[in-house]
Design a protein around this motif. Structure first.
Motif, PDB file in Angstrom:
ATOM      1  N   GLU A 112      49.858  -4.867   3.074  1.00  0.00           N
ATOM      2  CA  GLU A 112      51.096  -4.341   2.491  1.00  0.00           C
ATOM      3  C   GLU A 112      50.835  -3.762   1.107  1.00  0.00           C
ATOM      4  O   GLU A 112      51.679  -3.064   0.545  1.00  0.00           O
ATOM      5  CB  GLU A 112      52.171  -5.428   2.416  1.00  0.00           C
ATOM      6  CG  GLU A 112      52.599  -6.012   3.762  1.00  0.00           C
ATOM      7  CD  GLU A 112      53.520  -5.098   4.562  1.00  0.00           C
ATOM      8  OE1 GLU A 112      53.875  -4.013   4.055  1.00  0.00           O
ATOM      9  OE2 GLU A 112      53.867  -5.454   5.698  1.00  0.00           O
ATOM     10  N   ARG A 161      48.771  -7.837   7.646  1.00  0.00           N
ATOM     11  CA  ARG A 161      49.081  -6.442   7.325  1.00  0.00           C
ATOM     12  C   ARG A 161      48.732  -6.162   5.871  1.00  0.00           C
ATOM     13  O   ARG A 161      49.085  -6.968   4.996  1.00  0.00           O
ATOM     14  CB  ARG A 161      50.572  -6.148   7.540  1.00  0.00           C
ATOM     15  CG  ARG A 161      50.910  -6.138   8.994  1.00  0.00           C
ATOM     16  CD  ARG A 161      52.280  -5.591   9.250  1.00  0.00           C
ATOM     17  NE  ARG A 161      52.575  -5.760  10.670  1.00  0.00           N
ATOM     18  CZ  ARG A 161      53.707  -5.403  11.235  1.00  0.00           C
ATOM     19  NH1 ARG A 161      54.664  -4.852  10.515  1.00  0.00           N
ATOM     20  NH2 ARG A 161      53.894  -5.582  12.522  1.00  0.00           N
ATOM     21  N   GLU A 182      47.658   0.213   7.356  1.00  0.00           N
ATOM     22  CA  GLU A 182      48.299  -1.082   7.094  1.00  0.00           C
ATOM     23  C   GLU A 182      47.535  -2.221   7.753  1.00  0.00           C
ATOM     24  O   GLU A 182      47.990  -3.347   7.757  1.00  0.00           O
ATOM     25  CB  GLU A 182      49.723  -1.080   7.677  1.00  0.00           C
ATOM     26  CG  GLU A 182      50.798  -0.653   6.721  1.00  0.00           C
ATOM     27  CD  GLU A 182      52.205  -0.974   7.242  1.00  0.00           C
ATOM     28  OE1 GLU A 182      52.350  -1.618   8.288  1.00  0.00           O
ATOM     29  OE2 GLU A 182      53.154  -0.550   6.575  1.00  0.00           O
ATOM     30  N   ARG A 212      57.387 -10.533   1.966  1.00  0.00           N
ATOM     31  CA  ARG A 212      56.518  -9.448   2.427  1.00  0.00           C
ATOM     32  C   ARG A 212      55.100  -9.791   2.005  1.00  0.00           C
ATOM     33  O   ARG A 212      54.711  -9.588   0.867  1.00  0.00           O
ATOM     34  CB  ARG A 212      56.956  -8.091   1.852  1.00  0.00           C
ATOM     35  CG  ARG A 212      56.174  -6.925   2.458  1.00  0.00           C
ATOM     36  CD  ARG A 212      56.659  -5.595   1.935  1.00  0.00           C
ATOM     37  NE  ARG A 212      58.028  -5.344   2.337  1.00  0.00           N
ATOM     38  CZ  ARG A 212      58.369  -4.871   3.534  1.00  0.00           C
ATOM     39  NH1 ARG A 212      57.460  -4.586   4.420  1.00  0.00           N
ATOM     40  NH2 ARG A 212      59.626  -4.682   3.823  1.00  0.00           N
TER      41      ARG A 212
END
Ligand code: ATP
Ligand code: ZN
Ligand code: MG
Length: 502
Positions: free
Chosen positions: A335, A333, A255, A344
């Motif tokens: 994702e 990150r 990640e 997100r």
């Protein structure tokens, strides 16, 4: 457990000695040196056979868990060194040609790969072989580390397929929802945000930035200032060695983003690359050849530098707790397919609170942060929220899932309801902040000491600002006049969005 080692002791000269004298020596070692530290009734390691070949002595050692065979070989090396010194022969080194290990595990593993080893699983027994182990690796405890890894993987397999631990702790009253659309879509329509060519990143234009900064200000005034946190600035390129200590390299690498500086700060090395760019191309493979291997992970947890600050240092309980917060830059990150709207993303902003102190202080700080965060969400922003107990963060980031045991909760998640996703019963809630106590997990891995050996714990709490923004807009919508009083006044008039002719 069974460990069998085929090892060699390499001498500085040819061993010219009657075989029965060598035999007598090994018999003596079996009865003395190898029995040291083995509990009564337990199996001690044993030299099963040996042979002398020029300047090498080959030994076959079998052991159980106490004084494992590789350690036995190191003990033998020391004893032989002493024994042969009177013959003016020294020991050059020891090597393991082959080490065979058999371990029973509690939870069966269906598939296993181990570094340096070939392995096989037979129901609850793991068997592995490592060949050609140099002395340094024996001293570093390679076999012990592999045995621990097998045990850890067996434990992990128990939790496999289980989702992260989650248990409702408390929740707010039902609140009136002023909006039922997806706020990301609405913000796009209004020209408040703009898509970037890559996924999971957005350009925030001035109107939404003003709301974003207002929420940030609210958190700083009502949490950081209120609880005596001081601002610090933490680096965002984190050397891999630090991520080895935090545990992220054990379970979060998939990640993470990694950073690779150029091989050399020398324009000549890049000349060929520049030429292709001038032709309108971007030769990415060529670029990779001109970079070093990854040296850094890019800020993932945001609290890593805090533990590094105390790494190897001695602190005094009377000087603690120390409470710092960082909001100096984004976290990243990967994702990937999980990217969703503004909530997100691959690049996000967070206010990260970090604290170190006596265990009770750390727990109190964490609980006070949670209480104040709930006050903002509930009173100032009038959002519908819930709090859940979650997997301890340091386990989650190491790729381990565990259930909380006992009364003590390491991690709480604060979530808000997202009406655009559907009903309240389903998983239509968004984690906006998580509150953690790590006990002495990082204190141990960063070797932080207290001057009188008193217990020291750490904790961290990360406020994801995009998450707060989305939660607020999802429940309260875009008609500012309908917003709760305080935030409405703090935001004031919004700047104009960017207009495009086409
Ligand atoms: P999730 O389960 O939602 O992915 P997480 O458990 O990975 O969250 P943590 O590692 O606890 O999140 O990170 C702390 C905080 O950072 C989260 O509470 C959230 O506010 C924020 N955060 C984490 N990942 C993202 C992301 N991809 N986009 C925006 N904010 C994020
Ligand atoms: Zn953290
Ligand atoms: Mg996540």
């Amino acid at each position: 457990m069974k460990i069998e080692v085929d090892g060699r002791i390499v001498l500085s000269d040819i061993l010219d000695m009657p075989e029965n004298e060598v035999r007598e020596f090994f018999r003596e070692i079996n009865n003395t040196v190898l029995k040291k530290g083995v509990p009564k009734g337990a199996i001690a390691p044993e030299i099963n056979s040996f042979s002398v070949d020029g300047n090498e002595i080959k030994v076959n050692i079998i052991s159980d868990r106490h004084v494992r065979a590789p350690n036995a070989l190191l003990r033998i090396k020391k004893a032989i060194g002493k024994f042969l010194s009177k013959y003016k022969i020294g020991v050059r080194k020891v090597v393991i040609d082959r080490c065979y290990v058999e371990i029973e595990v509690d939870n069966s593993i269906d598939r296993l790969k181990l570094p340096y080893a070939t392995c096989k699983i037979e129901s609850n027994t793991v068997k592995f072989v490592v060949e050609n182990i140099e002395e340094q690796k024996i001293e570093d405890g390679l076999i012990d580390k592999l045995i621990n890894l097998v045990k850890e993987k067996s434990l992990q397999s128990k939790y496999k397929g289980k989702t992260e631990f989650w248990k409702l702790e408390k929740k707010s009253n039902e609140k009136k929802m002023l909006f039922d659309e997806n706020p990301t879509k609405k913000a796009l329509e209004l020209g408040w945000i703009s898509e970037f060519p890559s996924i999971g990143q957005w350009i925030f234009t001035p109107p939404i930035t003003k709301i974003f900064r207002t929420i940030e200000k609210m958190i700083i005034e009502n949490i950081a200032v209120k609880h005596g946190f001081q601002e610090a600035i933490y680096p965002k390129l984190i050397p891999l060695e630090i991520y080895a200590k935090t545990g992220h390299l054990k379970g979060s690498a998939h990640e993470m983003y990694f950073a690779e500086p150029p091989i050399k700060r020398d324009s000549e090395i890049f000349e060929e690359f520049y030429d292709y760019v001038r032709l309108g191309e971007i030769p990415k493979d060529m670029l990779r050849e001109k970079l070093k291997p990854p040296l850094y992970g890019v800020c993932y947890a945001q609290c890593e530098p805090f533990y590094q600050l105390f790494s190897g240092k001695i602190v005094k309980l009377e000087d603690l707790p120390l409470k710092f917060f960082d909001r100096s830059g984004p976290s990243f990150r990967w994702e990937s397919g999980g990217v969703r709207g503004l909530e997100r993303v691959n690049e996000f902003h967070r206010i990260e609170f970090t604290y170190i102190g006596a265990p009770q202080d750390v727990v109190e700080i964490r609980d006070a942060l949670l209480k104040s965060a709930i006050e903002i969400v509930d009173k100032k922003l009038d959002l519908e929220w819930r709090v859940a107990q979650a997997t301890p963060v340091y386990l989650a980031h190491e790729g381990r899932v565990s259930e909380e045991k006992g009364d003590f909760v390491h991690s709480y998640d604060l979530e808000v309801y997202l009406p655009f996703r559907g009903g309240r019963e389903e998983s239509n809630w968004l984690e906006i902040t998580s509150f953690h106590v790590h006990e002495d997990h990082y204190v141990r891995s960063f070797k932080i000491k207290e001057v009188k050996k008193r217990d020291i714990w750490t904790g961290c709490t990360g406020f994801g600002l995009e998450r707060w923004l989305v939660g607020f807009l999802a429940e309260k919508g875009f008609e500012i006049e309908k917003w709760p009083e305080e935030i409405k006044n703090m935001v004031g008039e919004l700047p104009k969005p960017v207009n495009f002719v086409k």
